[in-house]
Design an enzyme around this catalytic site. Structure first.
Site, PDB file in Angstrom:
ATOM      1  N   GLU A  31      -9.239  -7.633   3.106  1.00  0.00           N
ATOM      2  CA  GLU A  31      -8.420  -6.716   2.315  1.00  0.00           C
ATOM      3  C   GLU A  31      -9.352  -6.231   1.208  1.00  0.00           C
ATOM      4  OE1 GLU A  31      -4.085  -7.184   2.149  1.00  0.00           O
ATOM      5  OE2 GLU A  31      -4.759  -8.852   0.930  1.00  0.00           O
ATOM      6  N   ASN A  48       3.762  -8.413   2.223  1.00  0.00           N
ATOM      7  CA  ASN A  48       3.606  -8.994   1.127  1.00  0.00           C
ATOM      8  C   ASN A  48       4.583  -8.403  -0.167  1.00  0.00           C
ATOM      9  OD1 ASN A  48       2.762 -10.454  -1.298  1.00  0.00           O
ATOM     10  ND2 ASN A  48       0.573  -9.476  -1.469  1.00  0.00           N
ATOM     11  N   SER A  97      -3.322  -0.552   1.142  1.00  0.00           N
ATOM     12  CA  SER A  97      -2.592   0.835   1.660  1.00  0.00           C
ATOM     13  C   SER A  97      -2.247   1.040   2.946  1.00  0.00           C
ATOM     14  CB  SER A  97      -3.601   1.909   0.782  1.00  0.00           C
ATOM     15  OG  SER A  97      -3.517   1.510  -0.719  1.00  0.00           O
ATOM     16  N   GLY A 126      -3.091  -1.316  -3.099  1.00  0.00           N
ATOM     17  CA  GLY A 126      -2.312  -0.807  -4.059  1.00  0.00           C
ATOM     18  C   GLY A 126      -2.895   0.555  -4.635  1.00  0.00           C
ATOM     19  N   HIS A 146      -5.215 -14.687  -2.117  1.00  0.00           N
ATOM     20  CA  HIS A 146      -5.117 -13.053  -2.219  1.00  0.00           C
ATOM     21  C   HIS A 146      -5.790 -12.457  -3.397  1.00  0.00           C
ATOM     22  CE1 HIS A 146      -2.756  -9.172  -3.124  1.00  0.00           C
ATOM     23  NE2 HIS A 146      -2.444  -9.111  -1.855  1.00  0.00           N
ATOM     24  N   LYS A 178       4.918  -9.152  -3.245  1.00  0.00           N
ATOM     25  CA  LYS A 178       4.283  -9.448  -4.518  1.00  0.00           C
ATOM     26  C   LYS A 178       5.437  -9.802  -5.380  1.00  0.00           C
ATOM     27  CE  LYS A 178       0.803  -6.153  -3.173  1.00  0.00           C
ATOM     28  NZ  LYS A 178      -0.386  -5.524  -3.525  1.00  0.00           N
ATOM     29  N   GLU A 190      -5.173 -10.314  -5.528  1.00  0.00           N
ATOM     30  CA  GLU A 190      -4.708 -10.492  -6.906  1.00  0.00           C
ATOM     31  C   GLU A 190      -4.777 -12.000  -7.507  1.00  0.00           C
ATOM     32  OE1 GLU A 190      -1.012  -8.574  -5.612  1.00  0.00           O
ATOM     33  OE2 GLU A 190      -2.240  -6.775  -5.410  1.00  0.00           O
TER      34      GLU A 190
HETATM   35  C1  PEP Z   1      -1.535  -6.675  -0.373  1.00  0.00           C
HETATM   36  O1  PEP Z   1      -0.474  -6.963  -0.963  1.00  0.00           O
HETATM   37  O2  PEP Z   1      -2.070  -7.461   0.158  1.00  0.00           O
HETATM   38  C2  PEP Z   1      -1.633  -5.072  -0.004  1.00  0.00           C
HETATM   39  C3  PEP Z   1      -2.567  -4.847   1.022  1.00  0.00           C
HETATM   40  O3  PEP Z   1      -1.083  -4.291  -0.870  1.00  0.00           O
HETATM   41  P1  PEP Z   1      -1.104  -2.595  -0.541  1.00  0.00           P
HETATM   42  O4  PEP Z   1      -0.399  -2.359   0.866  1.00  0.00           O
HETATM   43  O5  PEP Z   1       0.122  -2.365  -1.413  1.00  0.00           O
HETATM   44  O6  PEP Z   1      -2.231  -2.160  -0.777  1.00  0.00           O
END
Ligand code: PEP
Length: 255
Positions: free
Chosen positions: A169, A9, A215, A175, A97, A11, A99
């Site tokens: 997640e 992703n 992460s 992040g 997601h 973003k 966000e």
């Molecule tokens: C994500 O954007 O779904 C995500 C898991 O980001 P990150 O790997 O940066 O934590």
């Protein structure tokens, strides 16, 4: 046997130069791997989708969108339909997601409409669920993700629901550099699979892929993927570096 599914992703990152260069570098790196063992997708910003689809054409990389709107067309300024995403050559889209849930304020009901629209429009949705840190600390993880899954799948018969990839997640791990331990992730994944067996049946639950996201890095991917109910990874930050993303894919298939 569930085939590992690794999705990156991007973003709100990359541009018209760096995005195509990134997907080409990943595609080039993937030629070393046995691609029958893994599905790989990248999920760039809307405006670059057509360019990334073109740049990914020679590779085995699928392309997805970060969101869709649930109507097919009409007076919905700023929105993009499943039809349009499919029309530019994408196969996947994220729905819900964290966000979108926590920065933009999307609720379960809207996310459910998007999941329906994605499937009806011929896309494969990646439905994201996960608890906030305060929810985990209050012992509410199971309650939160159960609600998100029940609402996310509401009204979907098994034949349609089979198009969904579920992504767990934990919001506190996205992040932040703070990954859920493989044991913490496995505990939730097993719970989600049990819930899906109750909502549908055991064979449905055995077949659906559940990704972990939060992460993920080259040095924790293999350990996460070794867990029985972790079938793939949704990768944010580390998917922006071809070498890191390739190392995660490699670790995921054990090549
Ligand atoms: C994500 O954007 O779904 C995500 C898991 O980001 P990150 O790997 O940066 O934590």
């Amino acid at each position: 046997m569930r085939k590992p599914f690794i999705a990156g992703n991007w973003k709100m990152n990359t541009d018209g130069h760096s995005g195509p260069a990134l997907v080409k570098a990943v595609g080039q790196g993937l030629t070393q791997f046995d691609m029958s063992k893994v599905n790989v997708a990248v999920i760039p910003p809307f405006v670059y989708l057509a360019q990334i689809v073109a740049a990914a054409r020679a590779s085995r990389i699928a392309v997805g969108a970060q969101d869709i709107y649930y109507e097919q067309k009409g007076a919905f300024t700023g929105e993009i339909s499943a039809y349009m995403i499919k029309d530019v050559g994408c196969n996947y889209c994220l729905c819900g997601h964290s966000e979108r849930r926590h920065v933009i304020g999307e609720q379960d009901e809207l996310i459910n409409k998007k999941v329906h629209a994605a499937i009806n429009g011929g896309l494969l949705p990646i439905l994201c669920v996960g608890e906030l840190l305060e929810e985990r600390e209050a012992g509410k993880t199971e309650e939160v993700v159960e609600r998100q899954v029940k609402k996310g799948f509401e009204g979907l018969i098994a034949a349609k629901a089979a198009a969904v990839t579920l992504a767990y997640e934990p919001v506190w791990a996205i992040g932040t550099g703070r990954t859920a331990t493989p044991a913490q992730a496995q505990e939730v994944h097993a719970m989600l699979r049990k819930l899906l067996a109750e909502l549908y049946d055991k064979s449905f639950a055995d077949d659906i892929r559940i990704q972990y996201g939060g992460s993920v890095k080259p040095d924790n991917a293999a350990e996460l993927m070794q867990k029985e109910d972790i079938d793939g990874l949704l990768v944010g930050g580390a998917s922006l570096k071809a070498d890191d993303f390739l190392a995660i894919i490699k670790a995921s298939i054990g090549d």
